[in-house]
Design an enzyme around this catalytic site. Structure first.
Site, mmCIF file in Angstrom:
data_model
loop_
_atom_site.group_PDB
_atom_site.id
_atom_site.type_symbol
_atom_site.label_atom_id
_atom_site.label_comp_id
_atom_site.label_asym_id
_atom_site.label_seq_id
_atom_site.Cartn_x
_atom_site.Cartn_y
_atom_site.Cartn_z
ATOM 1 N N LEU A 185 -0.607 4.450 0.790
ATOM 2 C CA LEU A 185 -1.708 5.326 1.182
ATOM 3 C C LEU A 185 -1.217 6.468 2.057
ATOM 4 C CD1 LEU A 185 -4.313 2.581 2.181
ATOM 5 C CD2 LEU A 185 -3.815 3.513 -0.084
ATOM 6 N N CYS A 212 4.059 5.062 9.643
ATOM 7 C CA CYS A 212 4.810 4.422 8.556
ATOM 8 C C CYS A 212 6.291 4.764 8.551
ATOM 9 C CB CYS A 212 4.189 4.784 7.206
ATOM 10 S SG CYS A 212 2.549 4.102 6.949
ATOM 11 N N ASN A 216 9.337 4.804 1.084
ATOM 12 C CA ASN A 216 9.183 5.555 2.328
ATOM 13 C C ASN A 216 10.513 6.094 2.841
ATOM 14 O OD1 ASN A 216 6.448 5.286 2.366
ATOM 15 N ND2 ASN A 216 6.357 3.826 4.057
ATOM 16 N N LYS A 218 8.417 -0.821 -1.520
ATOM 17 C CA LYS A 218 7.656 -0.140 -0.462
ATOM 18 C C LYS A 218 8.589 0.526 0.545
ATOM 19 C CE LYS A 218 4.598 0.811 2.772
ATOM 20 N NZ LYS A 218 3.689 1.948 2.688
ATOM 21 N N GLU A 240 -2.525 8.953 4.962
ATOM 22 C CA GLU A 240 -3.628 9.189 5.885
ATOM 23 C C GLU A 240 -4.229 10.557 5.603
ATOM 24 O OE1 GLU A 240 -3.127 8.300 10.009
ATOM 25 O OE2 GLU A 240 -1.655 6.747 9.566
ATOM 26 N N GLU A 270 0.843 -1.196 0.000
ATOM 27 C CA GLU A 270 0.000 0.000 0.000
ATOM 28 C C GLU A 270 0.880 1.249 0.000
ATOM 29 O OE1 GLU A 270 -0.171 2.192 2.650
ATOM 30 O OE2 GLU A 270 1.010 1.055 4.109
ATOM 31 N N ARG A 294 0.007 8.367 16.422
ATOM 32 C CA ARG A 294 1.161 7.476 16.484
ATOM 33 C C ARG A 294 2.439 8.211 16.071
ATOM 34 N NH1 ARG A 294 -1.256 2.519 13.067
ATOM 35 N NH2 ARG A 294 -2.199 4.301 11.992
#
Length: 413
Positions: free
Chosen positions: A139, A246, A194, A190, A141, A137, A309
Site C-alpha cells: 500500500l 516502511c 521495498n 515484500k 499512503e 501489503e 514517521r
C-alpha cells in the site's frame, strides 16, 4: 465471509475498508481507546482518502471493538499490528506474538504485517493450532484504499493447499496478477520490493551529487532513463531521500536478516547509507548562520498523508535547531513539535531560506511572487518539484542535482 482485523493502523484499516466494500462482514479490533473512539464515530485517526466514507456507508457490516475475543468466530483473522524496528534494526514481533498468545480458539490467520523471511514458518511451530498464511501489503499512503481495491499484484504465501486455494478465490476477484508461493518467498518478495524501490531513490540521489558538480540536470537525466521500459520513470526523482514507516524500517530489517545469515548485501547497504547522508547534503546547500529563519514547506514524509514517521523534515529541523537557526514549518494537514505556521505566507515571512520538502500541489505551484515576504528570497527545492524552476523570477533557486543555468538564477534584484 466474515473477517477479523487486529490492528487498525494504515494497513489494518485499509484492509477492513476494502473487505467491507467487497461485501464482507468485518470485525475490527483496536486497543488504543482514542483511535477506537474516532473510528466508532466514523472518522479515521489519520488522513487517508475514502476511508471515512466507507466507515459511514458500510457501518452495518463493520463491528469495532477493543476485545480480541469478539473476533473468535470469523472465517479468517487478519493480523495488521505494528512490527517496529528494535535498536539493532531487527523487526520486533512482540505485538504479533501477543495477539497469538491471547487467542482462545483455532484460527486461519492471515499476516498482513511486514515480517522478516522465516517468520510465518516460525509462528507455525510456536502456535501449531492455527493455520497461517501471509498476504503482504503493498500500500502507498495517500492511496491505501485504492491499492487495496486494485493492487498491482497479490502475493499469497501458504503451505496449506486448501487455504491457499480459498484465498486465491477471494483475491482473484480483484482481477490482478496473483502468485501463490511459500511463506518465506512471500515475505522476501515484500522486503525485496521495498528495498529495490529505496535503492532506485538512493541511486538517483547519489547521481545527483555528480550532476551538481558537473553541471548536469538530474531531472532531464531521469526523464531520459525512464523512457527505457526496463528502467521506468517511477522512483527516479532525486531529492532529500526516502522516509515514512516502511522503507527505513524494512531496509534495516532486511540488512539485519542478511547479517544473521552471514550475507553482505552490499548494494542495499550502500543505498541505506546514501539515504542517511542525503538530508545533510541538502543542508550543505544553505549558508546558515545563527539566528537565521528557515521555512520548511511540507512536513509529512509524502503528500496526501499526515504521517510524520521518519519524515525528512524532522531531520532537517534537528540539524538546524542545533545550529541556533529558527525553524518554522508549514503543511496542509501534518503537524510537528516545532513552530508551525497556519499559512504559507506566515511561514515565509522574514525567512532567510525556504526549503520545499513535501510536494503538495499547493506548494509546488507557489508563484515566485509568493516569496516576496522573505528577508532573502532563496528556495532550496529538496524534491525538484517547484513548477517555476525554469523561470524563478527574483527567487534564488537551487534544486538537487539541477544545473544552475541562467534561467535558474534570479532575473531581477
Amino acid at each position: 465471509m466474515k473477517f477479523g482485523i487486529i490492528g487498525l493502523g494504515y494497513v489494518g484499516l485499509a484492509t477492513l475498508c476494502g473487505l467491507a466494500k467487497a461485501g464482507h462482514e468485518v470485525i475490527g479490533v483496536e486497543t488504543h481507546q482514542g483511535k477506537l473512539g474516532l473510528l466508532k464515530s466514523g472518522h479515521p485517526p489519520f488522513h487517508e482518502p475514502g476511508m471515512a466514507d466507507v466507515l459511514q456507508e458500510h457501518a452495518d457490516q463493520i463491528t469495532l471493538t477493543d476485545e480480541i475475543a469478539d473476533a473468535d468466530h470469523v472465517d479468517y483473522l487478519v493480523l495488521a499490528v505494528g512490527t517496529p524496528s528494535k535498536p539493532d534494526g531487527s523487526c520486533d514481533l512482540f505485538y504479533i506474538e501477543t495477539v497469538l498468545s491471547e487467542l482462545k480458539t483455532k484460527h486461519k490467520v492471515i499476516i498482513r504485517s511486514s515480517v522478516p523471511p522465516g517468520t510465518t514458518d516460525l509462528l507455525k511451530i510456536m502456535y501449531p493450532s492455527h493455520t497461517f498464511a501471509i498476504v503482504p501489503e503493498f500500500l502507498q499512503e495517500g492511496r491505501a484504499l485504492a491499492d487495496v481495491m486494485k493492487p498491482h499484484r497479490v502475493i499469497i504465501g501458504c503451505e496449506d493447499l486448501e487455504v491457499c486455494e480459498e484465498l486465491a478465490g477471494i483475491y482473484g476477484r480483484l482481477g490482478v496478477p496473483l502468485i501463490c508461493t511459500t511463506p518465506i518467498n512471500a515475505e522476501l518478495i515484500k522486503y525485496a520490493s521495498n528495498a529495490f524501490l529505496a535503492t532506485k531513490i538512493s541511486f538517483m540521489n547519489d547521481l545527483s551529487r555528480l550532476a551538481d558538480e558537473a553541471g548536469a540536470d538530474i531531472t532531464t537525466i531521469a526523464d531520459g532513463m525512464g523512457l527505457d521500459p526496463r528502467i521506468g520513470r517511477s522512483f527516479l526523482n532525486a531529492g532529500i531521500g526516502y522516509g515514512g514507516s516502511c522503507f527505513p524500517k524494512d531496509m534495516d530489517a532486511l540488512l539485519h536478516v542478511a547479517k544473521e545469515n552471514d550475507v553482505n548485501l552490499r548494494v542495499i547497504k550502500a543505498a541505506a547509507k546514501v539515504n542517511e547522508t542525503q538530508a545533510p547534503y541538502v543542508l550543505s546547500k544553505l549558508h546558515l548562520e545563527p539566528k537565521m529563519r528557515v521555512a520548511i514547506l511540507g512536513l509529512a514524509f509524502k503528500p496526501g498523508t499526515d504521517d510524520m514517521r521518519d519524515a525528512p523534515s524532522i531531520l532537517l529541523a534537528h540539524h538546524m535547531v542545533a545550529r541556533d537557526v529558527e525553524v518554522i514549518g508549514y503543511d496542509p494537514i501534518a503537524t510537528w513539535e516545532y513552530p508551525q505556521a497556519a499559512s504559507v505566507e506566515e511561514a515565509l515571512k522574514d525567512a532567510d531560506y525556504a526549503i520545499l520538502v513535501t510536494e503538495w500541489e499547493e506548494l509546488v505551484n507557489l508563484a515566485p511572487e509568493a516569496f516576496s515576504g522573505m528577508r532573502q528570497r532563496r528556495l532550496i527545492d529538496a524534491r525538484n518539484a517547484w513548477k517555476f524552476a525554469r523561470d524563478p523570477g527574483d527567487v534564488a533557486y537551487e534544486g538537487i542535482g539541477r544545473m544552475q543555468r541562467p534561467s535558474n538564477t534570479p532575473t531581477s534584484n
